[in-house]
Design an enzyme around this catalytic site. Structure first.
Site, short mmCIF file in Angstrom:
data_model
loop_
_atom_site.label_atom_id
_atom_site.label_comp_id
_atom_site.label_asym_id
_atom_site.label_seq_id
_atom_site.Cartn_x
_atom_site.Cartn_y
_atom_site.Cartn_z
N LEU A 167 0.86 -1.27 -0.18
CA LEU A 167 0.04 -0.02 -0.22
C LEU A 167 0.73 1.46 -0.04
O LEU A 167 1.94 1.52 0.40
CB LEU A 167 -0.93 0.06 1.20
CG LEU A 167 -0.30 -0.14 2.62
CD1 LEU A 167 -0.05 1.32 3.17
CD2 LEU A 167 -1.59 -0.62 3.48
N GLU A 169 1.16 5.31 1.21
CA GLU A 169 0.52 6.25 2.08
C GLU A 169 -0.05 7.27 1.11
O GLU A 169 0.12 7.60 -0.04
CB GLU A 169 1.86 7.33 2.56
CG GLU A 169 2.77 6.18 3.44
CD GLU A 169 3.63 7.09 4.28
OE1 GLU A 169 3.31 8.37 4.51
OE2 GLU A 169 4.65 6.35 4.63
N LYS A 236 8.95 -7.86 -2.15
CA LYS A 236 8.70 -6.65 -1.64
C LYS A 236 9.47 -5.57 -2.17
O LYS A 236 9.49 -4.63 -2.59
CB LYS A 236 8.33 -6.96 -0.23
CG LYS A 236 8.70 -5.63 0.48
CD LYS A 236 7.34 -4.66 0.55
CE LYS A 236 7.33 -3.55 0.96
NZ LYS A 236 6.26 -2.36 0.98
N ALA A 284 8.77 12.88 -13.73
CA ALA A 284 10.15 13.42 -13.41
C ALA A 284 9.77 14.58 -12.33
O ALA A 284 8.62 14.90 -12.36
CB ALA A 284 10.74 14.06 -14.76
N CYS A 292 9.90 4.30 2.41
CA CYS A 292 10.20 2.93 1.97
C CYS A 292 11.16 2.85 0.71
O CYS A 292 12.05 2.00 0.88
CB CYS A 292 8.88 2.34 1.20
SG CYS A 292 7.39 2.66 2.50
#
Ligand code: UGA
Length: 463
Positions: A167, A169, A236, A284, A292
């Site tokens: 997921l 944010e 992941k 860009a 993350c």
């Protein structure tokens, strides 16, 4: 099912509320007393659209509860999610101390009355499934009286699976209900089947969509991907590294566009329509940030280092991003020449819109660099001004409550975070308060013509 989620941070809280909404009995375990107190009052201690209402609704319906008692929550659960933080250490490796404490505590709480599934939801390095299994076993052993130890160790009452989180944010609830895939890494078919049952309503989209997270039209099925533990863990990291690499690629080509007189927006559209490339994550700008991408790319490089395996693409992904953050400084120098004594106003501080998260935010890097170069820095972020004050007490920024206050006496405005409200600002009014008429659009989201019509100079990225 009875679910226990350990860690009511970002991932833990969203996971808890979503599983509770699907009709599971969820207990979220939170060790921080302040955070626990807020959650019990229905207050979410960070900003995520819709989450506050969602947590309140699922708590009031009785499906979601909060506690600091890991022991009782684990004993009541069929499935135990580990969702504690794994922040980066200074050397780039993830700090796994919270996972370690929690895994041992789970072992200590297991009573052998049923076989539990322990789910690694935290982003942990490859091989952590086995490591968590060992720690839980240690917890089991330590909690047993000496004569019982041998038999308990031979007949463990748990299995560990990996179920990575994808997921984003700012759209966490929607991403949880309508994901591109659900990945479960396990070595145990029974555990895989239970995890599939847990996610069945999402896999087949049989739940009633909540009002604040409407089901996308035609969205009917989510692939359920079963892998071994190490592959799930690597999926992941690879997913985040690939996305970061895609953005760095777009940013590198953006620089080339400026040299040859091309426009990265057109180039991105032209290549993104090739389904093998895809148009997402080719915007860009001032580069990627957040909690993350940087953390996961560096953790991946650390794993590779343990095997003396070269990671040239990952290194390039990071170095292009570091350079990209300072592209707006170069543009300011080109336009203003001298930065000492200038005042620069930053539109946005959070690492992306719809979040108050400042972790590894490009705006913070830019602010520090401008201050170092002798400029004054003002900033306005719709939600994260206060957080920035607290988290960066040494950052000498003048915080403003709106764009007009920000623009007053500025030599330039730099859009760093593409909050929706920034897209329709009244640039004519802003220009009147400015000392020098310059806007750097660090995310290529502003309407160039409106800005030019307002009498300002516009500079974007890669065009
Ligand atoms: C990212 C991944 O997208 C999620 O799938 C993953 O679950 C999550 O990390 C995680 O590991 O927890 P997130 O960090 O919330 O999610 O944010 P993104 O939407 O991916 O954006 C990351 C950064 O890339 C932001 O700074 C954003 O401004 C930047 N970005 C994104 C670009 O510069 N260009 C783009 O085209 C897209």
């Amino acid at each position: 099912m009875d679910i226990c989620v350990i860690g009511a941070g970002y991932v833990g809280l969203v996971t808890s509320a979503c599983l509770a909404y699907l009709g599971n009995q969820v207990t979220a375990v939170e060790a921080n007393p302040d955070r626990l107190g807020s959650l019990k009052k229905g207050l979410v201690p960070f900003f995520e659209p819709g989450l506050q209402e969602f947590v309140k609704e699922t708590s009031e319906s009785g499906y979601l509860k909060f506690t600091d008692s890991l022991d009782s929550a684990v004993k009541a659960a069929d499935i135990i999610f580990i969702a504690v933080g794994t922040p980066s250490l200074p050397n780039g490796e993830p700090d796994l101390s919270q996972v370690m404490v929690v895994a041992r505590a789970i072992g200590g709480a297991l009573d052998g009355s049923k076989r539990r599934i322990i789910v690694n939801k935290s982003t942990v390095p490859v091989g952590s499934g086995n490591w968590v299994e060992m720690l839980v076993s240690q917890g089991v052993q330590n909690a047993q009286p000496v004569p019982a130890r041998a038999s308990r160790a031979e007949n463990p009452s748990f299995t560990v699976v990996s179920n990575p989180e994808f997921l984003r944010e700012g759209s966490a609830i929607t991403d949880s209900f309508y994901p591109d895939r659900i990945v479960v890494g396990a070595s145990d078919e029974q555990a895989t089947a239970t995890m599939k049952k847990l996610y069945e309503p999402i896999i087949n989209q049989t739940f009633d969509a909540p009002s604040f997270a409407k089901r996308p039209e035609g969205f009917k099925h989510v692939p359920f991907v079963v892998t071994d533990l190490a592959s799930a863990e690597l999926i992941k990291y690879s997913a985040n590294a690939f996305l970061a690499m895609k953005i760095s690629f777009a940013n590198e080509i953006a620089g080339l566009c400026e040299k040859v007189g091309a426009d990265i927006r057109q180039v991105a559209q032209g290549i993104g329509l090739d389904y093998r490339i895809g148009k997402a994550f080719l915007n860009a700008g001032v580069g990627w940030g957040g909690s993350c991408f940087g953390k996961d790319v560096s953790a991946l490089m650390q794993v590779a280092k343990e095997y003396s395996y070269p990671t040239s693409l990952l290194e390039a992904t990071v170095s292009v991003n570091e350079r990209q953050r300072l592209v707006v400084i170069k543009k300011l120098q080109e336009e203003l020449k001298i930065l000492k004594g200038r005042t620069v106003g930053l539109l946005g501080l959070s690492f992306k819109p719809d979040t108050d998260d400042l972790r590894d935010a490009p705006a913070i890097t830019i602010a520090y660099q401008l201050l170092k170069m002798g400029a004054s820095v003002k900033a306005f972020d719709p939600v994260s001004n206060d957080k920035a004050r607290v988290q960066h007490p040494n950052l000498e920024i003048t915080y403003c409550d709106n764009a007009a206050e920000l623009a007053q006496d500025c030599d330039a405005l730099v859009l760093v975070t593409e909050w929706e409200v920034f897209k329709n600002l009244d640039f004519k009014t802003l220009a009147k308060g400015m000392r020098w008429p310059l806007i750097i659009d660090g995310r290529n989201v502003l309407n160039e013509q409106d800005i030019v019509d307002a009498g300002l100079t516009y500079r974007g990225v890669g065009h």
